[in-house]
Design an enzyme around this catalytic site. Structure first.
Site, PDB file in Angstrom:
ATOM      1  N   GLY A 265       9.356   2.047   7.376  1.00  0.00           N
ATOM      2  CA  GLY A 265       9.271   1.283   6.876  1.00  0.00           C
ATOM      3  C   GLY A 265       7.643   1.108   6.016  1.00  0.00           C
ATOM      4  N   ALA A 266       6.999  -0.391   5.255  1.00  0.00           N
ATOM      5  CA  ALA A 266       5.835  -0.163   4.590  1.00  0.00           C
ATOM      6  C   ALA A 266       4.298  -0.694   5.124  1.00  0.00           C
ATOM      7  CB  ALA A 266       6.273  -1.225   4.105  1.00  0.00           C
ATOM      8  N   VAL A 267       3.672  -1.047   4.697  1.00  0.00           N
ATOM      9  CA  VAL A 267       2.899  -1.364   4.656  1.00  0.00           C
ATOM     10  C   VAL A 267       1.136  -2.208   3.316  1.00  0.00           C
ATOM     11  CG1 VAL A 267       0.056  -1.041   5.581  1.00  0.00           C
ATOM     12  CG2 VAL A 267       2.052   0.078   6.690  1.00  0.00           C
TER      13      VAL A 267
ATOM     14  N   GLY B 116       7.206   4.874   3.942  1.00  0.00           N
ATOM     15  CA  GLY B 116       7.988   5.670   5.472  1.00  0.00           C
ATOM     16  C   GLY B 116       9.567   5.488   4.889  1.00  0.00           C
ATOM     17  N   GLY B 117       9.769   6.280   5.732  1.00  0.00           N
ATOM     18  CA  GLY B 117      10.575   6.558   6.125  1.00  0.00           C
ATOM     19  C   GLY B 117      11.743   5.014   7.378  1.00  0.00           C
TER      20      GLY B 117
ATOM     21  N   LYS C 209       1.923  -4.040   9.298  1.00  0.00           N
ATOM     22  CA  LYS C 209       2.414  -3.059   9.124  1.00  0.00           C
ATOM     23  C   LYS C 209       4.095  -3.161   9.173  1.00  0.00           C
ATOM     24  CE  LYS C 209       1.283  -0.078  11.830  1.00  0.00           C
ATOM     25  NZ  LYS C 209       0.951   1.445  12.846  1.00  0.00           N
TER      26      LYS C 209
ATOM     27  N   LEU D  57       1.330  -0.764   0.166  1.00  0.00           N
ATOM     28  CA  LEU D  57      -0.334  -0.248  -0.060  1.00  0.00           C
ATOM     29  C   LEU D  57       1.485   1.445  -0.091  1.00  0.00           C
ATOM     30  CD1 LEU D  57      -2.644  -1.486   2.660  1.00  0.00           C
ATOM     31  CD2 LEU D  57      -2.455  -0.780   0.297  1.00  0.00           C
ATOM     32  N   GLY D  58       1.636   1.070   0.715  1.00  0.00           N
ATOM     33  CA  GLY D  58       2.902   2.394   0.514  1.00  0.00           C
ATOM     34  C   GLY D  58       3.949   2.235   1.442  1.00  0.00           C
TER      35      GLY D  58
ATOM     36  N   ASP E 299      -1.898  12.658  20.086  1.00  0.00           N
ATOM     37  CA  ASP E 299      -1.736  12.804  18.805  1.00  0.00           C
ATOM     38  C   ASP E 299      -2.876  12.659  17.583  1.00  0.00           C
ATOM     39  OD1 ASP E 299      -0.546  14.117  17.045  1.00  0.00           O
ATOM     40  OD2 ASP E 299       0.277  11.699  15.923  1.00  0.00           O
TER      41      ASP E 299
END
Length: 302
Positions: free
Chosen positions: A114-116, A111-112, A131, A108-109, A226
């Site tokens: 890891g990945a999903v 980032g810095g 994840k 799915l995508g 958050d």
């Protein structure tokens, strides 16, 4: 990341911050968008900035919402990110089987850190969001603990308005992972971007649902820390909007109620500046449930 069996594509959000507005976790970075031809994504929070030209973010100088690019909406999933996306994040191919039962459908995508992936359980055929933390961070005990904290929070809270996590641990490679709901819907940030100001009735309904989830979290001794529109995900359930609170990666656990040790050192400011109360900005040790209420009030105003 919702309970949808998700036979079709789903959308993912990123827990990032807009340009020039870094989150105070020291882990935020850029995410890259994938499957840009799809309207829907799977929720996930990769915690970086995105370059979506259609997003809007409240200004940091107090002028008001809608002035600069907003915390990002990208087709990825929930993690924190380092300043730059990494091209060598864990790669799994469609059809590859993980843990002897989860078949990779697609990434799915990324980032810095890891990945999903969208995965399907070989026996039950349920679709989930997986994840995965990048292998190079396996030795970072604090980062791994934060990554896995979301799974722990969801299990301790057990409320329908809190994102559900089904499993967590380490893959055969040793990489930490979280297996989460695959949600079909959109984050509140996207709803605001497309619809503009919500009616009083819509806004109150969504905030009351968020309050239900937060009340359960606070009762379990967990402060989110958050809350922001990116972390409030809207799905359709029974013909109405149903809200899920996401991303407990920097949540604070009351050790007396949860038995969990603190991860953040006193004096370390964690969160997203636009939605943080003053005491959280100062990194005060006594940040409690009132910080979430403060953040939710800002969201209601927005």
């Amino acid at each position: 990341t919702a309970s949808a069996s998700a036979s079709g594509p789903t959308t993912a959000t990123a827990r990032g911050v807009g340009a020039g507005l870094p989150a105070l976790t020291g882990l935020e970075g850029e995410d890259r968008e994938e499957h840009s031809d799809e309207r829907e994504t799977a929720h996930g929070d990769l915690g970086g900035r995105t370059q979506s030209p259609t997003s809007a973010h409240p200004k940091c100088d107090g002028v008001g919402p809608g002035s600069v690019p907003r915390h990002a909406l990208v087709r990825v999933a929930v993690l924190s990110a380092l300043p730059e996306p990494m091209s060598d994040v864990a790669e799994f191919s469609p059809g590859e089987v993980l843990l002897g039962k989860l078949s990779v459908v697609r990434r799915l995508g990324a980032g810095g850190i890891g990945a999903v992936y969208e995965v399907e359980h070989q026996l039950t055929k349920h679709r989930r969001a997986l994840k995965v933390l990048h292998p190079k961070f396996q030795a970072d005990r604090e980062l791994v603990e934060r990554f896995l904290r979301e799974a722990s929070a969801a299990g301790r809270i057990g409320n329908p308005h809190i994102i559900e996590c089904f499993d967590a641990g380490r893959l055969e490679s040793g990489a930490p992972y979280i297996l989460m709901e695959l949600l079909m819907g959109e984050p509140l940030s996207d709803r605001l971007r497309h619809a503009g100001q919500l009616s009083a009735g819509e806004a109150v309904d969504l905030v009351l649902q968020c309050i239900e989830g937060l009340a359960a979290a606070h009762h379990a001794g967990i402060v989110h820390r958050d809350l922001k529109p990116d972390n409030l995900f809207i799905i359709s359930q029974g013909g109405r909007d149903f809200l899920k609170v996401l991303d407990f990666g920097i949540s604070k656990f009351d050790s007396a109620l949860t038995g969990a040790n603190a991860v953040t050192a006193t004096g370390a400011a964690m969160g997203t500046p636009l939605y943080m109360p003053p005491e959280q900005m100062r990194g005060a040790k006594e940040v409690d449930q009132r910080a979430d209420i403060y953040s939710l009030c800002i969201i209601l105003y927005e």
